[in-house]
Design a protein around this motif. Structure first.
Motif, PDB file in Angstrom:
ATOM      1  N   GLY A  59      -0.742  -3.317  -4.374  1.00 24.53           N
ATOM      2  CA  GLY A  59      -1.951  -2.964  -3.628  1.00 24.53           C
ATOM      3  C   GLY A  59      -2.791  -4.193  -3.305  1.00 24.53           C
ATOM      4  O   GLY A  59      -3.325  -4.336  -2.197  1.00 24.53           O
ATOM      5  N   ALA A  62      -1.042  -6.054  -0.615  1.00 19.29           N
ATOM      6  CA  ALA A  62      -1.199  -5.369   0.677  1.00 19.29           C
ATOM      7  C   ALA A  62      -2.612  -5.514   1.222  1.00 19.29           C
ATOM      8  O   ALA A  62      -2.823  -5.496   2.432  1.00 19.29           O
ATOM      9  CB  ALA A  62      -0.838  -3.895   0.524  1.00 19.29           C
ATOM     10  N   ASP A  63      -3.610  -5.634   0.315  1.00 17.22           N
ATOM     11  CA  ASP A  63      -4.981  -5.834   0.771  1.00 17.22           C
ATOM     12  C   ASP A  63      -5.199  -7.250   1.294  1.00 17.22           C
ATOM     13  O   ASP A  63      -5.964  -7.463   2.241  1.00 17.22           O
ATOM     14  CB  ASP A  63      -5.961  -5.585  -0.385  1.00 17.22           C
ATOM     15  CG  ASP A  63      -6.375  -4.112  -0.496  1.00 17.22           C
ATOM     16  OD1 ASP A  63      -6.277  -3.399   0.520  1.00 17.22           O
ATOM     17  OD2 ASP A  63      -6.792  -3.701  -1.585  1.00 17.22           O
ATOM     18  N   ARG A  67       1.173  -7.253   4.983  1.00 20.03           N
ATOM     19  CA  ARG A  67       0.870  -5.951   5.584  1.00 20.03           C
ATOM     20  C   ARG A  67       1.450  -4.818   4.751  1.00 20.03           C
ATOM     21  O   ARG A  67       2.578  -4.893   4.266  1.00 20.03           O
ATOM     22  CB  ARG A  67       1.447  -5.894   6.999  1.00 20.03           C
ATOM     23  CG  ARG A  67       0.631  -6.635   8.034  1.00 20.03           C
ATOM     24  CD  ARG A  67       1.373  -6.797   9.335  1.00 20.03           C
ATOM     25  NE  ARG A  67       2.237  -5.683   9.681  1.00 20.03           N
ATOM     26  CZ  ARG A  67       3.170  -5.736  10.631  1.00 20.03           C
ATOM     27  NH1 ARG A  67       3.345  -6.859  11.309  1.00 20.03           N
ATOM     28  NH2 ARG A  67       3.905  -4.677  10.893  1.00 20.03           N
ATOM     29  N   ALA A  68       0.673  -3.751   4.573  1.00 23.59           N
ATOM     30  CA  ALA A  68       1.091  -2.621   3.740  1.00 23.59           C
ATOM     31  C   ALA A  68       2.394  -2.001   4.229  1.00 23.59           C
ATOM     32  O   ALA A  68       3.250  -1.605   3.417  1.00 23.59           O
ATOM     33  CB  ALA A  68      -0.011  -1.553   3.710  1.00 23.59           C
ATOM     34  N   TYR A  72       5.841  -1.815   2.051  1.00 25.88           N
ATOM     35  CA  TYR A  72       6.455  -0.492   1.894  1.00 25.88           C
ATOM     36  C   TYR A  72       7.950  -0.557   2.178  1.00 25.88           C
ATOM     37  O   TYR A  72       8.775  -0.025   1.431  1.00 25.88           O
ATOM     38  CB  TYR A  72       5.748   0.462   2.853  1.00 25.88           C
ATOM     39  CG  TYR A  72       6.080   1.922   2.703  1.00 25.88           C
ATOM     40  CD1 TYR A  72       5.659   2.646   1.587  1.00 25.88           C
ATOM     41  CD2 TYR A  72       6.775   2.609   3.704  1.00 25.88           C
ATOM     42  CE1 TYR A  72       5.921   4.004   1.463  1.00 25.88           C
ATOM     43  CE2 TYR A  72       7.045   3.960   3.590  1.00 25.88           C
ATOM     44  CZ  TYR A  72       6.608   4.651   2.466  1.00 25.88           C
ATOM     45  OH  TYR A  72       6.887   5.995   2.353  1.00 25.88           O
ATOM     46  N   LEU A 112       1.002   3.036  -1.540  1.00 21.34           N
ATOM     47  CA  LEU A 112       1.088   2.441  -0.206  1.00 21.34           C
ATOM     48  C   LEU A 112       1.168   3.503   0.884  1.00 21.34           C
ATOM     49  O   LEU A 112       0.590   3.344   1.964  1.00 21.34           O
ATOM     50  CB  LEU A 112       2.301   1.512  -0.111  1.00 21.34           C
ATOM     51  CG  LEU A 112       2.182   0.153  -0.804  1.00 21.34           C
ATOM     52  CD1 LEU A 112       3.521  -0.573  -0.779  1.00 21.34           C
ATOM     53  CD2 LEU A 112       1.102  -0.700  -0.141  1.00 21.34           C
ATOM     54  N   THR A 115      -2.285   4.617   1.384  1.00 22.59           N
ATOM     55  CA  THR A 115      -3.045   3.584   2.077  1.00 22.59           C
ATOM     56  C   THR A 115      -2.715   3.559   3.572  1.00 22.59           C
ATOM     57  O   THR A 115      -3.611   3.492   4.426  1.00 22.59           O
ATOM     58  CB  THR A 115      -2.734   2.201   1.475  1.00 22.59           C
ATOM     59  OG1 THR A 115      -3.146   2.189   0.099  1.00 22.59           O
ATOM     60  CG2 THR A 115      -3.454   1.093   2.226  1.00 22.59           C
ATOM     61  N   ALA A 343      -6.499  -0.301  -0.709  1.00 23.49           N
ATOM     62  CA  ALA A 343      -5.159  -0.333  -1.301  1.00 23.49           C
ATOM     63  C   ALA A 343      -5.226  -0.648  -2.791  1.00 23.49           C
ATOM     64  O   ALA A 343      -4.491  -0.075  -3.593  1.00 23.49           O
ATOM     65  CB  ALA A 343      -4.283  -1.365  -0.587  1.00 23.49           C
TER      66      ALA A 343
END
Length: 418
Positions: A59, A62-63, A67-68, A72, A112, A115, A343
């Motif tokens: 998380g 990704a933050d 990129r989330a 993923y 994710l 998010t 995230a």
């Protein structure tokens, strides 16, 4: 294709993967590989161990950096490889380590997926409280379809379930490449070291209300792990009784268990109403009482006429038990934090529920099952009553320790965590 439809497809595949093995792997290990209850608990604890660190860590990444949607995709590729290898294993220790690798990749994808959904809905100008539950319900549908597929194919006690999960992970990894871009948050020049490292979400523990909320999320995560680990072995054990050996429940236990997920479909759709009308405290209390009923009904259920009715009621209350703390909790966290730590906060919630809570639930429930077993025969009634008492105790303590005054604004406005 509109964004809600695309998110529904992602949610469906996300939980189809989990449904392919989560409920039935315990029966496969006990009946086919002849693992003990403690062995099964150890393997399932891998999910909890991974979720203690990985959702929050991924998380943060990704933050801040990756990129989330790309994180993923990478996670699901790792899952595909690990699950395929797990299908070849017949030794508890090695199974634990391989499923730990799988869990380290899979557990972050739950947060994710939330998010990605929240971000895409927000970009589309849609209210998350209203539109996220209908998206998430397709995950439950995917879980149900997976359980029926495994049961009707007759592979509940076979490693084929792991191959199906592996193939599904690969498909979702490829599909994730088509998802909208989820931009990372740019660090400000004046940001603190904590902010630069992405640890902002841990500041939530400074708020007494949020600290108590996360504590009970952990304790309820333990409850969820109990039913995931031993629900299927419990139903398979009715085969020991000649009267029930050829019953529908023994032949297709996953189909009966899937009624739990069908119930989820209904209760997920009621979350916006209950959260706006009653608030998170009352909704969480409903969940805990439902968990008590889930286990209590298990204790007295069996494949006979009245016993079957009790088992069916247990499946129905599961929807309330799961959704009213897991899905509602995710929405509550979303409302309580600012978008720049979305995230991280969702990862922290997953860490408490599916990490610390799941680990404790897997280990302690495995020990409890072995404690109430004699020569491999399990005293399921006592086991379930012990778990029911635990859920009741949680409800009583939660009522007096979680201080939250519900107002309409709590359900419609985002507040910033300081």
């Amino acid at each position: 294709m509109n964004i809600t439809t695309r998110l529904k497809m992602m949610s469906f595949m996300q939980y189809f993967i989990w449904g392919s093995w989560l409920v039935t792997l315990g029966s496969y290990m006990i009946n086919t590989l002849h693992f003990t209850g403690s062995d099964v608990g150890m393997v399932y604890s891998s999910k909890g161990l991974a979720a203690i660190v990985m959702p929050s860590l991924v998380g943060i990444i990704a933050d801040k950096w990756l990129r989330a949607d790309r994180a993923y995709m990478i996670c699901h590729l790792v899952c595909a490889v690990a699950l395929c290898y797990a299908a070849h294993i017949n030794e508890p220790g090695l199974m634990f380590w391989v499923m730990l690798i799988n869990a380290m990749a899979f557990m972050p994808t739950i947060a994710l997926s939330n998010t990605i959904s929240y971000s895409c809905l927000e970009q589309a100008g849609l209210d998350t409280v209203t539109h996220f539950p209908p998206v998430r319900v397709y995950g439950t549908v995917g879980f149900i379809v997976a359980m029926w597929t495994i049961s009707l194919m007759g592979v509940e006690l076979s490693n084929v379930q792991l191959y199906i999960a592996a193939g599904s992970s690969l498909v979702l990894a490829l599909y994730s490449m088509t998802l909208p871009k989820i931009h990372v948050v740019q660090n400000k020049a004046s940001a603190t070291l904590i902010s630069k490292l992405g640890l902002d979400a841990f500041v939530l523990f400074k708020q007494p209300r949020m600290a108590v909320f996360f504590l009970f999320a952990m304790l309820l995560g333990a409850v969820l792990q109990i039913t995931n680990t031993f629900g299927s072995p419990f139903l398979h054990d009715f085969a020991r009784n000649p009267e029930f050996a050829n019953s529908f429940i023994v032949r297709y236990p996953s189909i009966l268990l899937s009624v739990s997920q069908m119930s989820e479909v209904f209760f997920i759709l009621t979350i916006p109403y209950f959260l706006k009308r009653f608030g998170i405290k009352t909704v969480m209390m409903m969940s805990m009482i439902a968990w008590m009923l889930r286990f209590g009904l298990f204790a007295f259920g069996d494949p006979s006429g009245m016993g079957f009715a009790l088992l069916m009621l247990s499946m129905i209350v599961y929807g309330c038990a799961f959704d009213f703390f897991n899905i509602s909790g995710s929405v509550f966290v979303e409302q309580e934090v600012s978008s720049d730590i979305r995230a991280s906060a969702q990862g922290l919630f997953m860490t408490m529920v599916n990490g610390v809570g799941a680990y404790l639930g897997a280990i302690l429930s495995g020990m409890a099952v072995d404690f109430f077993s004699v020569d491999g025969v399990k005293d399921w009634q006592t086991i379930w009553l012990v778990f029911a008492a635990y859920a009741l105790m949680l409800a009583v303590i939660f009522w007096f320790s979680f201080h939250y005054r519900h107002t309409p604004e709590n359900s419609t406005m985002r507040t910033v965590a300081h």
